[in-house]
Design a protein around this motif. Sequence first.
Motif, PDB file in Angstrom:
ATOM      1  N   GLY A  27       0.762  -1.248   0.000  1.00  0.00           N
ATOM      2  CA  GLY A  27       0.000   0.000   0.000  1.00  0.00           C
ATOM      3  C   GLY A  27       0.787   1.290   0.000  1.00  0.00           C
ATOM      4  N   VAL A  28       2.108   1.244   0.207  1.00  0.00           N
ATOM      5  CA  VAL A  28       2.924   2.457   0.127  1.00  0.00           C
ATOM      6  C   VAL A  28       2.956   2.908  -1.333  1.00  0.00           C
ATOM      7  N   LEU A  29       2.787   4.190  -1.590  1.00  0.00           N
ATOM      8  CA  LEU A  29       2.794   4.704  -2.966  1.00  0.00           C
ATOM      9  C   LEU A  29       4.218   4.935  -3.452  1.00  0.00           C
ATOM     10  N   PRO A  30       4.570   4.410  -4.629  1.00  0.00           N
ATOM     11  CA  PRO A  30       5.886   4.701  -5.200  1.00  0.00           C
ATOM     12  C   PRO A  30       6.038   6.204  -5.449  1.00  0.00           C
ATOM     13  N   THR A  31       7.219   6.733  -5.163  1.00  0.00           N
ATOM     14  CA  THR A  31       7.475   8.156  -5.403  1.00  0.00           C
ATOM     15  C   THR A  31       8.040   8.392  -6.801  1.00  0.00           C
ATOM     16  N   GLU A  90      16.644   2.819 -19.051  1.00  0.00           N
ATOM     17  CA  GLU A  90      16.648   4.285 -19.019  1.00  0.00           C
ATOM     18  C   GLU A  90      15.430   4.781 -18.246  1.00  0.00           C
ATOM     19  N   GLU A  91      15.627   5.888 -17.541  1.00  0.00           N
ATOM     20  CA  GLU A  91      14.526   6.570 -16.843  1.00  0.00           C
ATOM     21  C   GLU A  91      14.498   8.015 -17.313  1.00  0.00           C
ATOM     22  N   ILE A  92      13.302   8.502 -17.609  1.00  0.00           N
ATOM     23  CA  ILE A  92      13.106   9.917 -17.906  1.00  0.00           C
ATOM     24  C   ILE A  92      12.030  10.383 -16.928  1.00  0.00           C
ATOM     25  N   ASN A  93      12.464  11.124 -15.916  1.00  0.00           N
ATOM     26  CA  ASN A  93      11.571  11.511 -14.827  1.00  0.00           C
ATOM     27  C   ASN A  93      11.002  12.902 -15.017  1.00  0.00           C
ATOM     28  N   GLY A  94       9.683  12.996 -14.902  1.00  0.00           N
ATOM     29  CA  GLY A  94       8.998  14.281 -14.938  1.00  0.00           C
ATOM     30  C   GLY A  94       8.119  14.408 -13.707  1.00  0.00           C
ATOM     31  N   LEU A  95       7.520  15.561 -13.542  1.00  0.00           N
ATOM     32  CA  LEU A  95       6.659  15.765 -12.368  1.00  0.00           C
ATOM     33  C   LEU A  95       5.366  14.973 -12.469  1.00  0.00           C
ATOM     34  N   ASP A  96       4.743  14.964 -13.649  1.00  0.00           N
ATOM     35  CA  ASP A  96       3.457  14.285 -13.830  1.00  0.00           C
ATOM     36  C   ASP A  96       3.472  13.209 -14.910  1.00  0.00           C
ATOM     37  N   GLU A  97       4.553  13.121 -15.676  1.00  0.00           N
ATOM     38  CA  GLU A  97       4.691  12.095 -16.702  1.00  0.00           C
ATOM     39  C   GLU A  97       6.142  11.630 -16.712  1.00  0.00           C
ATOM     40  N   GLU A 125      -3.752  12.037  -9.217  1.00  0.00           N
ATOM     41  CA  GLU A 125      -4.128  12.179  -7.804  1.00  0.00           C
ATOM     42  C   GLU A 125      -2.992  11.728  -6.883  1.00  0.00           C
ATOM     43  N   ASN A 126      -1.791  12.195  -7.219  1.00  0.00           N
ATOM     44  CA  ASN A 126      -0.578  11.987  -6.432  1.00  0.00           C
ATOM     45  C   ASN A 126      -0.082  10.537  -6.394  1.00  0.00           C
ATOM     46  N   ARG A 127      -0.496   9.717  -7.386  1.00  0.00           N
ATOM     47  CA  ARG A 127       0.055   8.364  -7.444  1.00  0.00           C
ATOM     48  C   ARG A 127       0.350   7.989  -8.885  1.00  0.00           C
ATOM     49  N   TRP A 128       1.471   7.299  -9.077  1.00  0.00           N
ATOM     50  CA  TRP A 128       1.884   6.876 -10.401  1.00  0.00           C
ATOM     51  C   TRP A 128       1.044   5.704 -10.882  1.00  0.00           C
ATOM     52  N   VAL A 129       0.672   5.736 -12.161  1.00  0.00           N
ATOM     53  CA  VAL A 129      -0.034   4.628 -12.797  1.00  0.00           C
ATOM     54  C   VAL A 129       0.597   4.372 -14.168  1.00  0.00           C
ATOM     55  N   TYR A 130       0.539   3.110 -14.586  1.00  0.00           N
ATOM     56  CA  TYR A 130       1.044   2.699 -15.894  1.00  0.00           C
ATOM     57  C   TYR A 130       0.002   3.034 -16.948  1.00  0.00           C
ATOM     58  N   VAL A 131       0.433   3.756 -17.994  1.00  0.00           N
ATOM     59  CA  VAL A 131      -0.494   4.153 -19.053  1.00  0.00           C
ATOM     60  C   VAL A 131      -0.375   3.200 -20.250  1.00  0.00           C
ATOM     61  N   ASP A 132       0.807   3.137 -20.830  1.00  0.00           N
ATOM     62  CA  ASP A 132       1.007   2.295 -21.999  1.00  0.00           C
ATOM     63  C   ASP A 132       2.507   2.166 -22.260  1.00  0.00           C
TER      64      ASP A 132
END
Length: 136
Positions: A27-31, A90-97, A125-132
């Motif tokens: 249940g901990v949300l990934p950051t 590779e990781e490309i980190n953004g604030l919302d995507e 809503e402050n949690r990461w989800v997989y889109v595609d």
Amino acid sequence: MKISTNSKCLCNSDKKYKKCCKPFHDGVLPTLAVELMRSRFCAFALKKAEYIINTTHKSNSDFTDDLKAWREDIELFCDNTKFISLDILEEINGLDESFVSFKATLLQNGQDASFKEKSRFLKVENRWVYVDGTFF
């Protein structure tokens, strides 16, 4: 499949499961999106269908309101797949995507089913989800 909390995590992070993906499964949300990527791979390996469902964006092509059928599809996939390893490329980190490119080494019914993908994640809503994802 079940593993001990002191076992090496299935996501190939070199951490123990209890210090890696287990907190997210509990249940901990990934950051970071990469944490969600790793925890989803591990969830598939451990047949945690609810976690996969709960971390999938509504626009994903697998998303359905028929949760029973979706759960059964995930469980069937897990039953027929051996999750060998996950390599983050590779990781490309953004604030919302964010984007995570990876190689998943899998066997399905004894056949190599490995693939490389660039996955897209959104923060909703402050949690990461997989889109595609896009295979490469």
